[in-house]
Design a protein around this motif. Structure first.
Motif, PDB file in Angstrom:
ATOM      1  N   SER A  82      25.630 -53.485 -33.492  1.00  0.00           N
ATOM      2  CA  SER A  82      26.263 -54.399 -34.443  1.00  0.00           C
ATOM      3  C   SER A  82      25.451 -54.533 -35.720  1.00  0.00           C
ATOM      4  CB  SER A  82      26.421 -55.782 -33.809  1.00  0.00           C
ATOM      5  OG  SER A  82      25.138 -56.374 -33.647  1.00  0.00           O
ATOM      6  N   GLY A  83      24.203 -54.100 -35.706  1.00  0.00           N
ATOM      7  CA  GLY A  83      23.363 -54.209 -36.896  1.00  0.00           C
ATOM      8  C   GLY A  83      22.824 -55.599 -37.125  1.00  0.00           C
ATOM      9  N   ARG A  84      23.160 -56.506 -36.201  1.00  0.00           N
ATOM     10  CA  ARG A  84      22.752 -57.885 -36.431  1.00  0.00           C
ATOM     11  C   ARG A  84      21.406 -58.204 -35.797  1.00  0.00           C
ATOM     12  NH1 ARG A  84      26.144 -61.880 -37.540  1.00  0.00           N
ATOM     13  NH2 ARG A  84      25.353 -63.177 -35.835  1.00  0.00           N
ATOM     14  N   LEU A  85      20.970 -57.321 -34.923  1.00  0.00           N
ATOM     15  CA  LEU A  85      19.773 -57.663 -34.149  1.00  0.00           C
ATOM     16  C   LEU A  85      18.583 -57.947 -35.053  1.00  0.00           C
ATOM     17  CD1 LEU A  85      18.622 -58.036 -31.310  1.00  0.00           C
ATOM     18  CD2 LEU A  85      17.953 -55.635 -31.334  1.00  0.00           C
ATOM     19  N   LEU A  86      18.385 -57.118 -36.056  1.00  0.00           N
ATOM     20  CA  LEU A  86      17.215 -57.304 -36.924  1.00  0.00           C
ATOM     21  C   LEU A  86      17.346 -58.582 -37.742  1.00  0.00           C
ATOM     22  CD1 LEU A  86      16.514 -53.639 -38.117  1.00  0.00           C
ATOM     23  CD2 LEU A  86      15.215 -55.010 -36.484  1.00  0.00           C
ATOM     24  N   SER A  87      18.531 -58.828 -38.304  1.00  0.00           N
ATOM     25  CA  SER A  87      18.683 -60.034 -39.120  1.00  0.00           C
ATOM     26  C   SER A  87      18.565 -61.284 -38.264  1.00  0.00           C
ATOM     27  CB  SER A  87      20.023 -60.026 -39.867  1.00  0.00           C
ATOM     28  OG  SER A  87      21.090 -60.131 -38.957  1.00  0.00           O
ATOM     29  N   VAL A  88      19.126 -61.216 -37.048  1.00  0.00           N
ATOM     30  CA  VAL A  88      19.022 -62.366 -36.150  1.00  0.00           C
ATOM     31  C   VAL A  88      17.569 -62.586 -35.741  1.00  0.00           C
ATOM     32  CG1 VAL A  88      19.549 -63.100 -33.795  1.00  0.00           C
ATOM     33  CG2 VAL A  88      21.378 -62.307 -35.265  1.00  0.00           C
ATOM     34  N   THR A  89      16.858 -61.500 -35.536  1.00  0.00           N
ATOM     35  CA  THR A  89      15.444 -61.628 -35.169  1.00  0.00           C
ATOM     36  C   THR A  89      14.663 -62.309 -36.290  1.00  0.00           C
ATOM     37  OG1 THR A  89      15.583 -59.631 -33.821  1.00  0.00           O
ATOM     38  CG2 THR A  89      13.385 -60.366 -34.435  1.00  0.00           C
ATOM     39  N   TRP A  90      14.925 -61.915 -37.525  1.00  0.00           N
ATOM     40  CA  TRP A  90      14.225 -62.523 -38.653  1.00  0.00           C
ATOM     41  C   TRP A  90      14.572 -64.012 -38.777  1.00  0.00           C
ATOM     42  CZ3 TRP A  90      10.319 -63.156 -41.358  1.00  0.00           C
ATOM     43  CH2 TRP A  90      10.322 -63.737 -42.630  1.00  0.00           C
ATOM     44  N   THR A  91      15.862 -64.340 -38.568  1.00  0.00           N
ATOM     45  CA  THR A  91      16.273 -65.754 -38.599  1.00  0.00           C
ATOM     46  C   THR A  91      15.537 -66.528 -37.518  1.00  0.00           C
ATOM     47  OG1 THR A  91      18.466 -65.128 -39.379  1.00  0.00           O
ATOM     48  CG2 THR A  91      18.239 -67.333 -38.428  1.00  0.00           C
ATOM     49  N   THR A  92      15.412 -65.905 -36.354  1.00  0.00           N
ATOM     50  CA  THR A  92      14.756 -66.588 -35.241  1.00  0.00           C
ATOM     51  C   THR A  92      13.266 -66.775 -35.526  1.00  0.00           C
ATOM     52  OG1 THR A  92      16.316 -65.479 -33.779  1.00  0.00           O
ATOM     53  CG2 THR A  92      14.496 -66.606 -32.730  1.00  0.00           C
ATOM     54  N   VAL A  93      12.649 -65.800 -36.184  1.00  0.00           N
ATOM     55  CA  VAL A  93      11.229 -65.931 -36.534  1.00  0.00           C
ATOM     56  C   VAL A  93      11.029 -67.153 -37.430  1.00  0.00           C
ATOM     57  CG1 VAL A  93       9.395 -64.900 -37.927  1.00  0.00           C
ATOM     58  CG2 VAL A  93      10.599 -63.506 -36.254  1.00  0.00           C
ATOM     59  N   GLN A  94      11.918 -67.298 -38.404  1.00  0.00           N
ATOM     60  CA  GLN A  94      11.813 -68.450 -39.315  1.00  0.00           C
ATOM     61  C   GLN A  94      12.029 -69.760 -38.547  1.00  0.00           C
ATOM     62  OE1 GLN A  94      14.053 -67.887 -43.229  1.00  0.00           O
ATOM     63  NE2 GLN A  94      14.743 -66.123 -42.055  1.00  0.00           N
ATOM     64  N   PHE A  95      13.076 -69.768 -37.727  1.00  0.00           N
ATOM     65  CA  PHE A  95      13.422 -70.973 -36.984  1.00  0.00           C
ATOM     66  C   PHE A  95      12.320 -71.346 -36.005  1.00  0.00           C
ATOM     67  CE2 PHE A  95      15.953 -74.004 -34.792  1.00  0.00           C
ATOM     68  CZ  PHE A  95      15.804 -73.792 -33.437  1.00  0.00           C
ATOM     69  N   ALA A  96      11.877 -70.359 -35.227  1.00  0.00           N
ATOM     70  CA  ALA A  96      10.868 -70.651 -34.203  1.00  0.00           C
ATOM     71  C   ALA A  96       9.523 -70.993 -34.848  1.00  0.00           C
ATOM     72  CB  ALA A  96      10.726 -69.457 -33.250  1.00  0.00           C
ATOM     73  N   GLY A  97       9.153 -70.225 -35.873  1.00  0.00           N
ATOM     74  CA  GLY A  97       7.875 -70.490 -36.536  1.00  0.00           C
ATOM     75  C   GLY A  97       7.860 -71.862 -37.198  1.00  0.00           C
ATOM     76  N   GLY A  98       8.941 -72.176 -37.915  1.00  0.00           N
ATOM     77  CA  GLY A  98       9.013 -73.474 -38.583  1.00  0.00           C
ATOM     78  C   GLY A  98       9.007 -74.629 -37.596  1.00  0.00           C
TER      79      GLY A  98
ATOM     80  N   THR B 361      38.427 -57.063 -27.062  1.00  0.00           N
ATOM     81  CA  THR B 361      38.929 -56.930 -28.436  1.00  0.00           C
ATOM     82  C   THR B 361      39.216 -58.290 -29.043  1.00  0.00           C
ATOM     83  OG1 THR B 361      39.944 -54.824 -27.848  1.00  0.00           O
ATOM     84  CG2 THR B 361      40.723 -55.873 -29.870  1.00  0.00           C
ATOM     85  N   ARG B 362      39.830 -59.158 -28.269  1.00  0.00           N
ATOM     86  CA  ARG B 362      40.159 -60.498 -28.794  1.00  0.00           C
ATOM     87  C   ARG B 362      38.889 -61.271 -29.111  1.00  0.00           C
ATOM     88  NH1 ARG B 362      44.265 -58.851 -30.256  1.00  0.00           N
ATOM     89  NH2 ARG B 362      46.296 -59.072 -29.251  1.00  0.00           N
ATOM     90  N   VAL B 363      37.905 -61.186 -28.234  1.00  0.00           N
ATOM     91  CA  VAL B 363      36.638 -61.879 -28.486  1.00  0.00           C
ATOM     92  C   VAL B 363      36.013 -61.355 -29.775  1.00  0.00           C
ATOM     93  CG1 VAL B 363      34.260 -62.173 -27.654  1.00  0.00           C
ATOM     94  CG2 VAL B 363      36.177 -62.457 -26.081  1.00  0.00           C
ATOM     95  N   GLU B 364      35.994 -60.041 -29.931  1.00  0.00           N
ATOM     96  CA  GLU B 364      35.398 -59.421 -31.105  1.00  0.00           C
ATOM     97  C   GLU B 364      36.129 -59.858 -32.373  1.00  0.00           C
ATOM     98  OE1 GLU B 364      32.678 -57.575 -31.364  1.00  0.00           O
ATOM     99  OE2 GLU B 364      33.029 -57.327 -33.516  1.00  0.00           O
ATOM    100  N   GLN B 365      37.474 -59.852 -32.308  1.00  0.00           N
ATOM    101  CA  GLN B 365      38.263 -60.247 -33.482  1.00  0.00           C
ATOM    102  C   GLN B 365      38.000 -61.714 -33.842  1.00  0.00           C
ATOM    103  OE1 GLN B 365      42.091 -59.295 -31.795  1.00  0.00           O
ATOM    104  NE2 GLN B 365      42.307 -57.409 -32.990  1.00  0.00           N
ATOM    105  N   HIS B 366      38.072 -62.552 -32.832  1.00  0.00           N
ATOM    106  CA  HIS B 366      37.895 -63.991 -33.041  1.00  0.00           C
ATOM    107  C   HIS B 366      36.538 -64.294 -33.649  1.00  0.00           C
ATOM    108  CE1 HIS B 366      37.380 -68.240 -31.372  1.00  0.00           C
ATOM    109  NE2 HIS B 366      38.460 -68.329 -32.119  1.00  0.00           N
ATOM    110  N   GLN B 367      35.515 -63.698 -33.107  1.00  0.00           N
ATOM    111  CA  GLN B 367      34.165 -63.975 -33.589  1.00  0.00           C
ATOM    112  C   GLN B 367      33.953 -63.401 -34.984  1.00  0.00           C
ATOM    113  OE1 GLN B 367      31.351 -62.645 -30.652  1.00  0.00           O
ATOM    114  NE2 GLN B 367      31.902 -64.254 -29.203  1.00  0.00           N
ATOM    115  N   SER B 368      34.458 -62.199 -35.216  1.00  0.00           N
ATOM    116  CA  SER B 368      34.199 -61.591 -36.527  1.00  0.00           C
ATOM    117  C   SER B 368      34.950 -62.330 -37.623  1.00  0.00           C
ATOM    118  CB  SER B 368      34.579 -60.108 -36.515  1.00  0.00           C
ATOM    119  OG  SER B 368      35.965 -59.971 -36.337  1.00  0.00           O
TER     120      SER B 368
END
Lengths: 589, 373
Positions: A82-98, B361-368
């Motif tokens: 999803s590509g979110r892992l890195l951004s979420v990790t950085w958010t968590t670093v800020q949240f946890a560190g703060g 698919t529904r979960v993915e759509q809803h969340q996105s």
């Protein structure tokens, strides 16, 4: 019979003469070590093994092919896809560190005030700090929403009325808001850790510095804080890991502005049942790696443990610092901190409990307050059952946690071979998400033929795994300050290993043990995620009952139950305080 | 210095410890007991076509079998105990030997437990109350549901029967728009979901991201393309996202002026009765979610399970649903809650397992659209 008794007597005294080849192998110390190791392997290593194994599988533990030797990296690919892992990790670093910085600063300040100064109302400060833990976890974000929501939060409404502006003083939904609220929830844990460290410090060292011409502030900076460093480092690491896996604050407050941390991201990605345990395990593997790094870092402090021993065979005194003309300003500052930590949320909780639904403060609302929610809370099905179950499980879990923590801390602090393994086993659970603990033990209890599932023992075993990391750090920090010469002197005088531990070490550990028991009891009332998987119809805990009420939209009733729980814990804390005083220990609370 | 009495301590401490240990050994459920075998003559798949005489004999034998197996009903429900309390109490009033064992939790946890318990050969649940998600997972994917048609299902019209569901649908509830009457007048209130795409509502409404069923129902009713377009337009109007039941508290407090989707069940009605400034809007097309009751194939108490299913679809319960749990009974002609009278004037669209679509698919759509987008 006599032969058996003789054999046991010789075994426990270390003098095995019948089987010379086993001399030195089956000593009391090694037997105890073996038992602790086996229990910790079952409690900790087994769920971790399941976690690691599952992260490389595309099957569930109850599937026929789960134990096959086919593995996959699909879960890791999904985690990164999803590509979110890195951004979420950085958010968590800020949240946890703060959060950690906030909790560390405020908790250490309060611990210092209570343990090392002559500030007035010290006992009250200690009690109020701890009692914040009694606020049901599900209510913390709700209370802060009604305190600091930009639109309806009481603080912001008051600010606008006061200034005549449309502005917002503080936005609880922002990253700063999340950091502050989560940091405040961790203050009691930090306080409990640090106060036991400060209460065992030998003030003669500071006095020596002052006699040499150093100011009070310099003595604190150059003597006291360095001595307390291992303990404070331990709690900083603990707080960081707790903040990393925090869920309620990021989910209920962060979703408003789409701020996602590790825990809320895991929840999002695995919200279709049956739970995608492979993916959850994969996320948890990264948390585990982080925990190992933290533990290695803490271990470096641990290796210098001898240098920090302040409780030794020599008598020591702990004289409080005289605040002098700073007494009143410091007292005001202390209560300002307490207002944030407990008084404001408690007041909001009380307000919610006296109203059928949340209402802004107004004279009309005040005149229509009622105790209906308290009546409803007492009439809620199974509420007494939930309370009793939490109490029962809490007491049993406390015994297990404290016994294992004490023994593991001793073996680790005394650098017994294998002690560091025990230390690792008691540290690593801090990285386990509670949902993993719940699912792992669900499988284990159902697969094994033992009749544990849905009994109180299922909860006790799971709670020990969840709680031991926190309490072990508390006990370890205290153990580091106890010099080994004390129990060595007892053993030289003829005391057995067990007697030396029981009569010398345990009393000196008392503040940490009592604090650990307190933490265990409170967490037994608050723990929810694991409990939802393991509690049966007869073993529903207070947290499950409150979860039910909250799910039914009965927040005023939950608030009422929270107030009642708070009152009960307050009584318990007063008793704890008196017990500490009778033991002659400073600054227990 | 107070001196402790060592003898007293030595006596009371072990006794106290023993009491705790023995107390903790209680609480185990019947999962460890073998499933009670149902007499063969009672192991029928349907009582719909039985004559009155046959049915009466069957019910008498079922009651005896229920008593023989201990009269326990192990009930799993993802809603709070209070939500099912009225219903279960009425069942127990009818069959006083029955004892309820209630297990609540999140949908995810309960499904996980049922699947794992059955896979481990230690089933614990007799009946699970849920919706299309449970149907899809437990019944269709895992095959854990018992195919059993109680007699009352024979009276259902075609548009309220669920022939493909290995469950009984005894009632349903509906999703609505709710608004704060202190900040929005009845004339101003949005009447349709499309109204919420109007810029005047930008940032003023909250959306409950826990209600995936409503999302799937809307897509099924409008068609995938039109439905997604509407959802994206709503999301573009900057709704306040909230999760869980505290949305009603926030609506009452004025955190937002409008909140949806909100089910018009007892919780909302109770808040309104307590004076909360909330009102419900019934849209021209109302998404309805059936309450599905799943008897489980490996139920430890099969006779009591069948007894409960028969009672659910009986006229006795159907005539009390509206008053007892503020939901709409599935049988036409049965009394509906007074607060729901306007709801049946709208066109009801039932969200089901078949029109839900692929869950992931529904979960993915809803969340996105509403959460991560």
């Amino acid at each position: 019979m006599t032969t058996l008794v003789d054999s046991w007597a010789r075994l426990t005294t270390g003098r095995v003469t019948r089987f010379p080849a086993l001399r030195g192998v089956f000593t009391p110390r090694s037997v105890v070590y073996g038992l602790v190791l086996i229990i910790l392997l079952a409690q900790v290593a087994l769920p971790i093994a399941i976690l690691l194994f599952t992260s490389f599988k595309d099957a569930r533990p109850t599937d026929a092919d789960f134990f096959s030797l086919s593995f996959t990296l699909e879960n890791f690919r999904d985690a990164f896809a999803s590509g979110r892992l890195l951004s979420v990790t950085w958010t968590t670093v800020q949240f946890a560190g703060g959060s950690t910085l906030v909790a560390l600063a405020l908790g250490t300040f309060l611990a210092w005030i209570v343990a090392r100064t002559n500030a007035p109302f010290r006992n009250l400060v200690g009690v109020l700090t701890i009692v914040q833990m009694a606020v049901p976890g599900i209510l913390v974000p709700v209370a802060w929403t009604f305190l600091a929501s930009p639109k309806i939060g009481a603080i912001n409404v008051a600010w606008r009325n006061l200034t005549g502006t449309d502005g917002t003083l503080f936005n609880v939904y922002s990253m700063q808001g999340l950091i502050l609220v989560n940091g405040l929830t961790m203050v009691p844990m930090v306080y409990l850790f640090v106060v036991t460290v400060f209460s065992s410090m030998n003030s003669s060292l500071e006095e020596a510095a002052e006699v040499s011409g150093a100011s009070k502030l310099r003595a604190v900076r150059d003597i006291s804080l360095p001595l307390a460093a291992p303990g404070i480092a331990a709690v900083a690491i603990m707080a960081l890991m707790r903040a990393w896996e925090a869920f309620e604050i990021p989910w209920f407050l962060g979703v408003n502005e789409k701020i996602f941390t590790y825990a809320s991201e895991i929840y999002l990605r695995t919200s279709t049942p049956p739970s995608n345990v492979g993916l959850v395990s994969t996320y948890a593997v990264f948390m585990l790696l982080g925990a190992v790094v933290m533990i290695w870092w803490y271990d470096r402090f641990n290796q210098a443990g001898e240098r920090y021993a302040v409780i030794s065979g020599k008598n020591f005194s702990s004289v409080r610092m005289d605040l002098g003309r700073w007494r009143m300003p410091v007292t005001i500052l202390t209560f300002a901190v307490l207002t944030l930590v407990i008084l404001l949320p408690l007041f909001m909780l009380l307000w919610m409990s006296l109203n059928p639904f949340f209402r802004q403060f107004s004279w009309d609302a005040v005149t229509s307050l009622s105790l209906d929610s308290y009546v409803a809370a007492l009439q809620t099905p199974n509420i007494m059952q939930g309370f009793v179950n939490s109490l029962l499980v809490g007491v049993l879990a406390s015994v297990g946690v404290l016994t294992l923590s004490t023994l593991a801390a001793w073996f680790s602090a005394r650098r017994v071979p294998g002690g560091r393994l025990l230390y690792l086993l008691t540290s690593v659970p801090m990285a386990l998400p509670n949902v993993i603990v719940g699912v792992s033990f669900l499988w284990i209890f159902l697969i094994t033929p033992l009749p544990i599932y849905s009994t109180h023992w299922a909860l006790v075993i799971a709670y020990i795994t969840i709680i031991i990391a926190v309490v072990s750090r508390l006990v370890s920090a205290r153990m580091l300050q106890i010099s080994s010469e004390l129990e060595e002197a007892a053993q030289v005088a003829g005391a057995s290993f067990a007697r030396a531990i029981w009569t010398i070490v345990v009393p000196l550990l008392s503040p940490a043990l009592l604090a650990g028991a307190l933490i265990t009891m409170v967490m037994s009332f608050r723990e929810l995620q694991t409990t939802l998987y393991l509690a049966g119809p007869q073993t529903r805990t207070a947290a499950v009952v409150m979860f039910d009420m909250a799910g039914d939209g009965q927040f005023s009733t939950v608030a009422a139950f929270g107030i009642v729980t708070f009152a009960v814990l307050l009584v318990g804390l007063v008793g704890y305080n008196r017990l500490n005083a009778r033991m002659g220990l400073e600054g227990g609370l | 210095m107070r001196r402790r009495n060592p003898t007293l301590l030595k006596v009371t401490a072990p006794l106290t410890a023993a009491a705790f240990v023995m107390a903790a050994c209680g609480g185990g459920d019947d999962a460890d007991a073998a499933t009670t075998a149902l007499p063969e003559e009672l192991a029928v798949a349907s009582t719909v076509d039985m004559t009155d005489e046959e049915y009466a004999e069957y019910m008498t034998a079922l009651e005896e079998a229920s008593k023989a197996e201990g009269g326990v009903l192990s009930y799993y429900f993802s809603a709070p105990a209070a939500a099912a309390e009225n219903q279960i109490n009425l069942f127990i009033e009818e069959y006083p030997w029955v004892e309820l064992e209630y297990t609540s939790g999140g949908t995810l946890e309960l499904i996980e437990r049922v699947i794992t318990e059955n896979a481990a050969g230690r089933p614990s649940a007799d009946v699970l109350q849920g919706g299309p998600l449970e149907d899809n997972t437990l019944c269709r994917d895992e095959g854990l549901c018992l195919a059993y048609d109680p007699r009352g299902e024979g009276d259902l019209p075609a548009d309220r029967a669920y022939p493909d569901c290995v469950c009984s649908v005894a009632d349903f509830f509906t999703f609505h728009i709710t608004y704060n009457t202190n900040n929005v007048t009845a004339a101003e209130a949005p009447q349709t979901y499309e109204d919420l795409t109007d810029p005047k509502w930008r940032g003023r409404f909250g959306i409950n991201i826990d209600q995936l069923d409503w999302f799937a129902g809307m897509l099924a009713e409008m068609g995938e393309q039109d439905g997604l377009a509407l959802m994206e337009a709503i999301a573009a109007n900057e709704p306040v996202v909230y999760a869980g039941a505290d949305g009603l508290e926030k609506l009452s407090a004025g955190e937002f002026d409008v909140a949806f989707p909100q089910s018009a069940t007892r919780t909302v009605r109770d808040l309104i009765a307590d004076g909360a400034p909330i009102e419900i809007v019934t849209t021209p097309v109302t998404i309805a979610q059936p309450d599905m009751y799943f008897p489980l194939r490996n139920a430890p108490h099969p006779a009591t399970t069948r007894l409960y299913m028969e009672w659910l679809m009986s006229d006795d319960w159907q005539n009390k649903v509206g008053e007892a749990v503020v939901k709409v009974p599935i049988k036409e002609g049965s009394p509906i809650p007074s607060s729901a009278e306007g709801i049946l004037d709208s066109e009801l669209f039932f969200e089901t397992t078949d029109n839900f679509g692929d869950y992931d698919t529904r979960v993915e759509q809803h969340q996105s659209i509403f959460v991560t987008g």
